[in-house]
Design an enzyme around this catalytic site. Structure first.
Site, short mmCIF file in Angstrom:
data_model
loop_
_atom_site.label_atom_id
_atom_site.label_comp_id
_atom_site.label_asym_id
_atom_site.label_seq_id
_atom_site.Cartn_x
_atom_site.Cartn_y
_atom_site.Cartn_z
N HIS A 18 0.84 -1.20 0.00
CA HIS A 18 0.00 0.00 0.00
C HIS A 18 0.88 1.24 0.00
O HIS A 18 2.11 1.16 -0.10
CB HIS A 18 -1.00 -0.02 1.16
CG HIS A 18 -0.38 -0.11 2.52
ND1 HIS A 18 0.47 0.84 3.02
CD2 HIS A 18 -0.50 -1.05 3.50
CE1 HIS A 18 0.84 0.51 4.23
NE2 HIS A 18 0.28 -0.65 4.54
N HIS A 53 4.12 1.28 2.29
CA HIS A 53 5.25 0.51 1.75
C HIS A 53 5.83 1.22 0.52
O HIS A 53 7.03 1.24 0.31
CB HIS A 53 4.81 -0.88 1.29
CG HIS A 53 4.03 -1.65 2.31
ND1 HIS A 53 2.78 -2.14 2.07
CD2 HIS A 53 4.34 -2.03 3.57
CE1 HIS A 53 2.34 -2.78 3.14
NE2 HIS A 53 3.27 -2.72 4.07
N CYS A 93 0.97 -10.22 23.12
CA CYS A 93 -0.08 -9.88 22.16
C CYS A 93 0.19 -10.64 20.87
O CYS A 93 1.25 -10.47 20.26
CB CYS A 93 -0.12 -8.38 21.89
SG CYS A 93 -1.20 -7.98 20.50
N CYS A 119 0.67 -8.38 17.74
CA CYS A 119 1.98 -7.72 17.59
C CYS A 119 3.12 -8.73 17.60
O CYS A 119 4.26 -8.38 17.29
CB CYS A 119 2.25 -6.74 18.72
SG CYS A 119 1.03 -5.46 18.90
N CYS A 158 -3.52 -4.22 24.74
CA CYS A 158 -2.47 -3.85 23.79
C CYS A 158 -2.86 -2.51 23.15
O CYS A 158 -3.98 -2.38 22.65
CB CYS A 158 -2.35 -4.93 22.72
SG CYS A 158 -1.63 -4.31 21.18
N HIS A 191 -3.74 -3.19 19.24
CA HIS A 191 -4.87 -4.05 18.87
C HIS A 191 -6.07 -3.90 19.80
O HIS A 191 -7.12 -4.50 19.54
CB HIS A 191 -4.41 -5.51 18.80
CG HIS A 191 -3.44 -5.76 17.68
ND1 HIS A 191 -2.09 -5.57 17.82
CD2 HIS A 191 -3.67 -6.12 16.40
CE1 HIS A 191 -1.51 -5.83 16.66
NE2 HIS A 191 -2.43 -6.16 15.79
N LYS A 219 -7.18 6.12 9.91
CA LYS A 219 -6.14 5.13 9.66
C LYS A 219 -6.48 4.34 8.39
O LYS A 219 -7.64 4.03 8.14
CB LYS A 219 -6.08 4.18 10.87
CG LYS A 219 -4.73 3.53 11.01
CD LYS A 219 -4.65 2.65 12.23
CE LYS A 219 -3.48 1.70 12.07
NZ LYS A 219 -3.32 0.76 13.13
N LYS A 227 -8.46 -1.86 5.47
CA LYS A 227 -9.32 -2.53 4.49
C LYS A 227 -10.77 -2.27 4.83
O LYS A 227 -11.59 -2.01 3.95
CB LYS A 227 -9.05 -4.03 4.52
CG LYS A 227 -8.22 -4.49 3.34
CD LYS A 227 -8.21 -5.99 3.28
CE LYS A 227 -7.30 -6.47 2.17
NZ LYS A 227 -7.00 -7.88 2.24
#
Ligand code: MSP
Length: 512
Positions: free
Chosen positions: A18, A21, A126, A129, A143, A146, A295, A298
């Site tokens: 995405h 990257h 977690c 992670c 966490c 998450h 953020k 998807k």
């Protein structure tokens, strides 16, 4: 600078490529092209990070063996970078056998030296992670990433004596102000180092996690994600031989975002110290891309995919936005509106119009044939050349700091000046006076030089466009000629091509 070894993080294969990257990979590619043009020996590494719980789980959910799943997603990364024209020299996968061998060799060496020991550890783990959290790090017992409660796990594992190297790392950072940059991330690592460093858990029992590299000294265990992943930077060079490694390693420049600062700023240098390898030259840390809508995810349907951007707007337009919009080190916001506004203003208008105007006049007034320059240049002609000389100097200074946005601003400053030069010298008015034809020929000659040097300066950032302009100018080496040859690169009688739209204006429809 004679050499530079550039690395991107090796990307996890639980997401498809995405915007985030792509940014790191595009700046790595830009730097490679930039240094290569300066005559430096360059090497660019990217790849995929394929071991760990997460991958094993996703593969299972998809009813596949981890390796089959890894092959599939890794190939997507690779073909995406190919389609985007990323000039990587090596694509590493942590499942490659040479990488596994290097990891095992380093583990054995550190173990033999006594810096890896077996111990008991209990902590909050977690699974998202793939790491343990201290109680202090948890937010309301969950966490922070998450927002899930971690699982308490007590198990025997292998530990790396990271704390032993704390002082050595601190002095290295203090005596090498550029080791981690920009400054804010150096300061962040120094702040970590103010607290005592805990030893690093580097293994997982095979009873819990199979998908990893077995420890060479205990086959019941596999390495934990970072000890495997970070070593890729070394194994990719060792793959080409020890000499190759020795030559390039001292010039290693890692490129990462702030999310993986701690592993790169602390784990990695201490691992290198323990394994007796020299440290990398520099860790270069950029900020995060955030979407205007929140953020990137998807579920929100706001993932920016490089291939879609390339197909819709062209790779160079996407590259331009990434490089121009983010200040290296700081976060930046992505929105389609700001993307379109920038592309239309800077690429379609300023750059695109300049190239078209110059070629159109050359075509219309002289059938594309370049006219000779007189012995004495007018003041504004000299000035035009000097503006480009200055732009190149500024660009060099900004590139040394990784300030891509400023480097581009410097080029656009020269483009703006050139557009003003056209207004100032008004060849379209002079051409009406047959006695001024010679002067119009000169003005256009200078303008062609300005376009040529623009393409030359742009080539690391917008390689396709630079190439395209080179073709329009009909120069044998495209844009590679240097600006010291201003006034000497077009032989009289040389013919340039008629104009072509380089960047069509983008008109947004309701769907974007
Ligand atoms: N596999 C590890 C890295 C191991 S390197 C030895 C990993 N992978 S990752 O797929 O999560 O990639 C993280 C990196 O992707 C970031 O450091 C950055 O280079 C890039 N980015 C991913 N999302 C990003 C943004 N939203 N913004 C900017 N870059 C981000 O961590």
């Amino acid at each position: 600078m004679e050499r530079i070894y550039l690395t991107t993080p090796i990307y996890y294969i639980n997401a498809e490529p995405h915007l985030g990257h792509t940014y790191t990979t595009v700046i790595a590619d830009t730097l490679k092209r930039y240094y290569q043009r300066q005559g430096a020996e360059t090497f660019l590494l990217t790849g995929t990070d394929e071991h760990g719980d997460k991958i094993a789980q996703v593969a299972k959910e998809n009813g596949m063996e981890p390796k089959v799943y890894a092959d599939r997603i890794s190939a997507i990364f690779r073909s995406t970078w190919d389609a985007c024209g990323i000039s990587y020299d090596h694509f590493i996968r942590t499942t490659d056998s040479y990488h596994k061998e290097v990891v095992q060799g380093i583990l054995q060496k550190i173990y033999d030296a006594g810096d890896i020991y077996f111990g008991e550890y209990g902590g909050f783990y977690c699974f998202g992670c793939e790491r343990f959290y201290t109680e202090k790090e948890l937010v309301e017992g969950k966490c922070p990433d998450h927002k899930k409660e971690p699982t308490y796990i007590q198990e025997k594992n292998y530990f790396f004596r990271m704390g032993k190297y704390q002082q050595q790392l601190l002095s290295h950072i203090q005596s090498h102000p550029d080791f981690i940059r920009p400054e804010r991330y150096r300061a962040e690592v120094l702040a970590f180092l103010r607290e005592p460093l805990e030893d690093l858990c580097i293994s997982r029992p095979k009873s819990r996690l199979q998908w990893g590299i077995p420890l060479p000294f205990d086959s019941d265990y596999v390495t934990y994600v970072w000890f495997d992943a970070l070593i890729n930077y070394v194994s990719a060079l060792k793959f080409r031989g020890e000499d190759f490694f020795q030559t390039l390693w001292p010039w290693a420049n890692h490129l990462i975002a702030k999310d993986i600062l701690k592993p790169h700023g602390i784990f990695w240098p201490t691992m290198l110290m323990a394994s007796g390898l020299p440290l990398f030259e520099r860790l270069n840390v950029h900020g995060y891309w955030v979407m205007e809508s929140g953020k990137m995810s998807k579920s929100l349907g706001n993932v920016v995919r490089p291939l879609e951007m390339k197909e819709r707007y062209g790779m160079d337009a996407f590259r331009y936005f990434l490089l121009r919009e983010m200040v290296f080190g700081q976060d930046a916001t992505f929105s389609l509106d700001s993307f379109v506004a920038r592309i239309n203003a800077d690429l379609a208008n300023n750059l695109g119009n300049l190239v078209s105007r110059v070629l159109a006049m050359q075509e219309k007034y002289f059938a594309g044939v370049v006219q000779p320059l007189g012995g004495v240049w007018a003041k504004e002609d000299q000035e035009l050349r000097e503006v480009f000389l200055q732009a190149e100097k500024d660009l060099k200074r900004h590139m040394a700091e990784f300030y891509f946005h400023r480097a581009l601003e410097a080029i656009w400053g020269a483009i703006d000046h050139t557009n003003r030069y056209i207004v100032q010298t008004s060849p379209f008015v002079l051409i009406k006076d047959s006695e001024k034809r010679g002067r119009v020929g000169e003005i256009l000659h200078h303008l062609l030089e300005a376009v040529r040097v623009t393409a030359h300066l742009l080539s690391p950032f917008l390689p396709e466009t630079a190439h395209e302009i080179g073709k329009l100018l009909g120069l044998p080496q495209g844009t590679s000629s240097h600006q010291s040859s201003w006034g000497k690169s077009f032989l009289a009688g040389h013919k340039v091509k008629p104009p072509k739209v380089l960047f069509p204006r983008i008109e947004l429809t309701a769907e974007g």
